[in-house]
Write an enzyme that holds these catalytic residues in place. Sequence first.
Site, PDB file in Angstrom:
ATOM      1  N   SER A  28       0.814  -1.087  -0.048  1.00  0.00           N
ATOM      2  CA  SER A  28      -0.059  -0.019  -0.136  1.00  0.00           C
ATOM      3  C   SER A  28       1.007   1.179  -0.017  1.00  0.00           C
ATOM      4  CB  SER A  28      -0.939   0.156   1.049  1.00  0.00           C
ATOM      5  OG  SER A  28      -2.093   0.744   1.101  1.00  0.00           O
ATOM      6  N   ASP A  84      -7.902  -3.955  -7.058  1.00  0.00           N
ATOM      7  CA  ASP A  84      -7.642  -3.824  -5.726  1.00  0.00           C
ATOM      8  C   ASP A  84      -8.524  -2.846  -5.019  1.00  0.00           C
ATOM      9  OD1 ASP A  84      -4.601  -2.942  -3.972  1.00  0.00           O
ATOM     10  OD2 ASP A  84      -6.145  -1.427  -3.815  1.00  0.00           O
ATOM     11  N   HIS A 133      -6.368  -6.131  -0.870  1.00  0.00           N
ATOM     12  CA  HIS A 133      -5.325  -5.105  -0.845  1.00  0.00           C
ATOM     13  C   HIS A 133      -4.337  -5.526   0.058  1.00  0.00           C
ATOM     14  CE1 HIS A 133      -3.990  -1.150  -1.014  1.00  0.00           C
ATOM     15  NE2 HIS A 133      -3.766  -0.891   0.473  1.00  0.00           N
TER      16      HIS A 133
END
Length: 378
Positions: free
Chosen positions: A178, A256, A324
């Site tokens: 991330s 995502d 994610h």
Amino acid sequence: MNANAMRVALSLLILLMWAPRRIYSQERRLVKMTLVRNASSIGAYCLDGSLPAYHWDRGFGAGARNWLLQFEGGGWCNDVKSCLDRAATRRGSTRYMSKVEVFSGILSNNASLNPDFYNWNRVKLRYCDGASFAGDAKFQNGTSLLYFRGQRIWQAIILDLLPKGLGQAKKALLSGCSAGGLATFLHCDNFTSYLPKNASVKCLSDAGFFLDARDISLNHSMRYFYNSLVTLQCFFPQYALPYIKTPFFILNSAYDVYQFHHILVPPAADPHGHWYHCKLNPAACNAVQINTLQGFRKYMLETLRPFFVNSTRGGMFINSCFAHCQSELQDTWFAPDSPRVNNKTISEAVGDWYFGRKVSKEIDCAYPCDNTCHNLIG
Ligand SMILES: *[C@@H]1O[C@H](CO)[C@@H](O)[C@H](O)[C@H]1NC(C)=O
Ligand SMILES: *[C@@H]1O[C@H](CO)[C@@H](O)[C@H](O)[C@H]1NC(C)=O
Ligand SMILES: *[C@@H]1O[C@H](CO)[C@@H](O)[C@H](O)[C@H]1NC(C)=O
Ligand SMILES: *[C@@H]1O[C@H](CO)[C@@H](O)[C@H](O)[C@H]1NC(C)=O
Ligand SMILES: *[C@@H]1O[C@H](CO)[C@@H](O)[C@H](O)[C@H]1NC(C)=O
Ligand SMILES: *[C@@H]1O[C@H](CO)[C@@H](O)[C@H](O)[C@H]1NC(C)=O
Ligand SMILES: *[C@@H]1O[C@H](CO)[C@@H](O)[C@H](O)[C@H]1NC(C)=O
Ligand SMILES: *[C@@H]1O[C@H](CO)[C@@H](O)[C@H](O)[C@H]1NC(C)=O
């Protein structure tokens, strides 16, 4: 019930409540925080002025001279107000962080859970600058003080680790998920520059391939957001990728969920909440919404096409799960039922690429074909 029976019942209850956790904790690797005490000598501070930190689990056996560094993720702040708020939380200050972290997935020290990296030195770099380890500024107005010193934090941690063995590394991998996956793009070649010339150095970005895409109202929301990050200039991995010289692996879902919720359908673009149910569960999306999601996937694959076709040392794993971050959790990294593409787990795909065992560029078929997904359903 008399007092004694009550006591027995209570202790039984407490035992029952604790037992599963105690069994579970035997399998979890807990690693203590190390504050970088010398960081102040180069002005490396978290948002609130606290010292930066990392967690280091020492390598052993054949992995003793190999190093895996992982940037912690956790969103961004993008103005003085949001960064001041953040500075008072675990996302902006080591004062409020857990001093012990669980190392799982790619950070696990167990060969059967992390076959290729379990015996490496594994380091988690704590994220406390609010801008993917990228800023170099300070905000001060008499009453408030904020440090945007991500670059220096990165440098301070590297300088601290070099004499601890990183400087003699044989193999190294810089990873992150991330906001940490974005940091991997930013610092990949810089990482290489600190390591011995004959070391094998590579980088892995997990869920960090944030696209410069339009949202459903045709607005470039993410571009606005990036532009407003106090220190981070408009930066998208897709424009940086061609210039990165270090071998790179891109792990990302084509759907995502962070990008789906913040880039493709940010709340401002869906004021009436037509996407509410679809965001919570892909099975609730209507045909038009699925089409929009397929368009996003198509754009991601098109954007990655030059890398897919021409990068000889690169690797990728673009699956079709609503996820994610897939390298940090054991159940998505490597488990009997973890996600697969062409029957390969993420751990196998990354290992095959890192060690050059075989070409590792996996692209999944479009949703809903993949039945190995652990879709995040809210
Ligand atoms: C601390 O930082 C200073 C200045 O960068 C450097 O000269 C010194 O060697 C460092 N000390 C340690 C113990 O890392
Ligand atoms: C490693 O993981 C396996 C599979 O979960 C488990 O059976 C084994 O006990 C673990 N080994 C150690 C040393 O924790
Ligand atoms: C400094 O900035 C903060 C946040 O924007 C604001 O609340 C505060 O009033 C400012 N102080 C001065 C003296 O301008
Ligand atoms: C690596 O990054 C640090 C911190 O941002 C910077 O000071 C240094 O010059 C960079 N090194 C190279 C070779 O670019
Ligand atoms: C790199 O070279 C140094 C010095 O010659 C040597 O000690 C080290 O083992 C080499 N590392 C690798 C990975 O070959
Ligand atoms: C586009 O996004 C920006 C930033 O979020 C916002 O200010 C602007 O009003 C948006 N425009 C539309 C048409 O949604
Ligand atoms: C791959 O590289 C060749 C030679 O530079 C170039 O002509 C071609 O367009 C590239 N392919 C893609 C898909 O970018
Ligand atoms: C998929 O991989 C597993 C081992 O990871 C193997 O047991 C299985 O036979 C493979 N399935 C196919 C269809 O190749």
